[in-house]
Design a protein around this motif. Structure first.
Motif, PDB file in Angstrom:
ATOM      1  N   LEU A 102     -38.427  24.422  14.996  1.00 15.47           N
ATOM      2  CA  LEU A 102     -38.770  23.020  15.258  1.00 15.47           C
ATOM      3  C   LEU A 102     -37.970  22.440  16.405  1.00 15.47           C
ATOM      4  N   ILE A 103     -36.649  22.688  16.430  1.00 20.31           N
ATOM      5  CA  ILE A 103     -35.796  22.110  17.477  1.00 20.31           C
ATOM      6  C   ILE A 103     -35.698  22.999  18.714  1.00 20.31           C
ATOM      7  N   LYS A 104     -36.270  24.224  18.603  1.00 24.32           N
ATOM      8  CA  LYS A 104     -36.296  25.173  19.723  1.00 24.32           C
ATOM      9  C   LYS A 104     -34.903  25.470  20.276  1.00 24.32           C
ATOM     10  N   MET A 105     -33.932  25.595  19.376  1.00 21.64           N
ATOM     11  CA  MET A 105     -32.566  25.954  19.732  1.00 21.64           C
ATOM     12  C   MET A 105     -32.010  26.879  18.657  1.00 21.64           C
ATOM     13  N   LYS A 106     -31.231  27.875  19.089  1.00 21.02           N
ATOM     14  CA  LYS A 106     -30.625  28.812  18.148  1.00 21.02           C
ATOM     15  C   LYS A 106     -29.260  28.282  17.713  1.00 21.02           C
ATOM     16  N   LEU A 107     -29.267  27.532  16.618  1.00 22.63           N
ATOM     17  CA  LEU A 107     -28.036  26.954  16.085  1.00 22.63           C
ATOM     18  C   LEU A 107     -27.841  27.401  14.655  1.00 22.63           C
ATOM     19  N   GLN A 108     -26.610  27.250  14.165  1.00 20.86           N
ATOM     20  CA  GLN A 108     -26.334  27.596  12.780  1.00 20.86           C
ATOM     21  C   GLN A 108     -25.273  26.659  12.214  1.00 20.86           C
ATOM     22  N   GLY A 109     -25.189  26.626  10.892  1.00 18.39           N
ATOM     23  CA  GLY A 109     -24.208  25.763  10.242  1.00 18.39           C
ATOM     24  C   GLY A 109     -24.812  24.450   9.778  1.00 18.39           C
ATOM     25  N   PRO A 110     -24.016  23.606   9.106  1.00 22.88           N
ATOM     26  CA  PRO A 110     -24.517  22.329   8.587  1.00 22.88           C
ATOM     27  C   PRO A 110     -24.517  21.226   9.655  1.00 22.88           C
ATOM     28  N   PHE A 111     -25.310  20.190   9.403  1.00 24.36           N
ATOM     29  CA  PHE A 111     -25.389  19.059  10.332  1.00 24.36           C
ATOM     30  C   PHE A 111     -25.873  17.828   9.586  1.00 24.36           C
ATOM     31  N   SER A 112     -25.246  16.689   9.864  1.00 20.48           N
ATOM     32  CA  SER A 112     -25.715  15.435   9.276  1.00 20.48           C
ATOM     33  C   SER A 112     -25.520  14.296  10.264  1.00 20.48           C
ATOM     34  N   THR A 113     -26.403  13.312  10.197  1.00 18.16           N
ATOM     35  CA  THR A 113     -26.330  12.157  11.087  1.00 18.16           C
ATOM     36  C   THR A 113     -27.118  11.005  10.491  1.00 18.16           C
TER      37      THR A 113
END
Length: 322
Positions: A102-113
């Motif tokens: 969906l975000i078209k980026m290879k990321l990992q780990g938690p995220f909140s905002t």
């Protein structure tokens, strides 16, 4: 004619009522929920549930349950004809890798905002805060005609190791990070000023080579303050680096990182007890080639040994013939 006109008016009115009933009533919302849910699932690699969907003529409330404690929610007011919105949002993602498509980026780990969206089609402002990498990050995004045009971000007390983990980059440095980012999406140019506090270089290929060739363990050094000034040009980030410890001083000019190609090209000057060592780092950012030039360091060591071995009087004679 009057009958025909009356039928047309009645049919149009019925159509409006039907559309209103589908769009802006709870029964209509219940019909739309599975359709919207299916469309979203088609873009993700995990099944989500549209837990809340409430759309009224001037208000809305939505909550997507992504599973494992992850969710996206938003509620507020909007103007259907004026194309305006005034809403707040809350996002919590347990694993960023689950929404990579969906975000078209290879990321990992938690995220909140969480934050606020306010404005119209002509100018939309998004302001929020995030705890990314255990930080307190404030950000402001600007959109014009629903296209993102600028990003401004202030990062405080982020853990650099967590940022490197999120980006799937090697964890080569440990520190607390503060920084400011300003980026214009129209010109694709920006500036990033980064300050790292109480940093330590973690064991890696470079530290191994330094330890073996220069007989110096740089991982024991504490870098109280590290400054990085970066200029962003589309996917290319060009940076100047300055960092000091008790026994070392590391600098670099015009180090280049290609974010899209995931490549790095940098030259470091590492002064160890005021004796320079030059390091070249080039190639894939996750597995770069590292070369050390310790000529000057060896020459000074050899000179010291010569001075010790050659008698002082003989050294004076040698100096006269030089």
């Amino acid at each position: 004619m009057k009958k025909i006109a009356a039928v047309i008016i009645f049919a149009a009115l019925l159509l409006v009522i039907t559309i209103f009933g589908i769009l802006f009533t709870q029964p209509g919302n219940n019909i739309m929920k599975p359709i919207i849910e299916s469309k979203i699932n088609a873009n993700l690699n995990q099944k989500i549930k549209l837990e809340t969907f409430s759309l009224r003529p001037s208000t809305f409330k939505i909550k997507l349950n992504l599973g494992n404690g992850s969710y996206v929610s938003s509620k507020g007011t909007y103007g259907l004809f004026s194309k305006t919105i005034d809403a707040k949002y809350d996002i919590k993602i347990a694993k960023l890798e689950n929404i990579s498509p969906l975000i078209k980026m290879k990321l990992q780990g938690p995220f909140s905002t969480n934050g606020y969206i306010k404005g119209s089609k002509q100018l939309l402002n998004i302001s929020g805060i995030s705890d990314v990498a255990s930080s307190k990050t404030d950000y402001h995004l600007t959109m014009r005609k629903f296209k993102l045009t600028s990003i401004n971000m202030s990062i405080k007390n982020a853990k650099l190791e967590k940022i490197l983990y999120m980006l799937k980059y090697p964890r080569i440095f440990s520190s607390i990070m503060n920084g400011d980012i300003s980026y214009n999406l129209k010109t694709k140019k920006g500036v990033m000023n980064t300050h790292l506090i109480n940093g330590r270089i973690l064991p890696n290929k470079m530290t191994f080579l330094l330890h073996n060739m220069a007989r110096f363990d740089i991982t024991k050094e504490l870098y109280k303050k590290t400054d990085i000034i970066s200029h962003i040009n589309d996917n290319i980030i060009t940076s100047d680096l300055d960092m000091r410890s008790r026994l070392t001083h590391i600098t670099s000019k015009n180090a280049v990182v290609d974010m899209k190609g995931e490549k790095v090209d940098a030259k470091l000057k590492i002064d160890i007890k005021k004796r320079p060592v030059y390091v070249k780092i080039k190639g894939n950012i996750k597995h770069p080639k590292i070369k050390l030039d310790i000529k000057e360091l060896f020459m000074k060591k050899i000179q010291k040994k010569v001075n010790k071995l050659v008698p002082k009087n003989m050294q004076n004679i040698i100096n006269k013939f030089q």
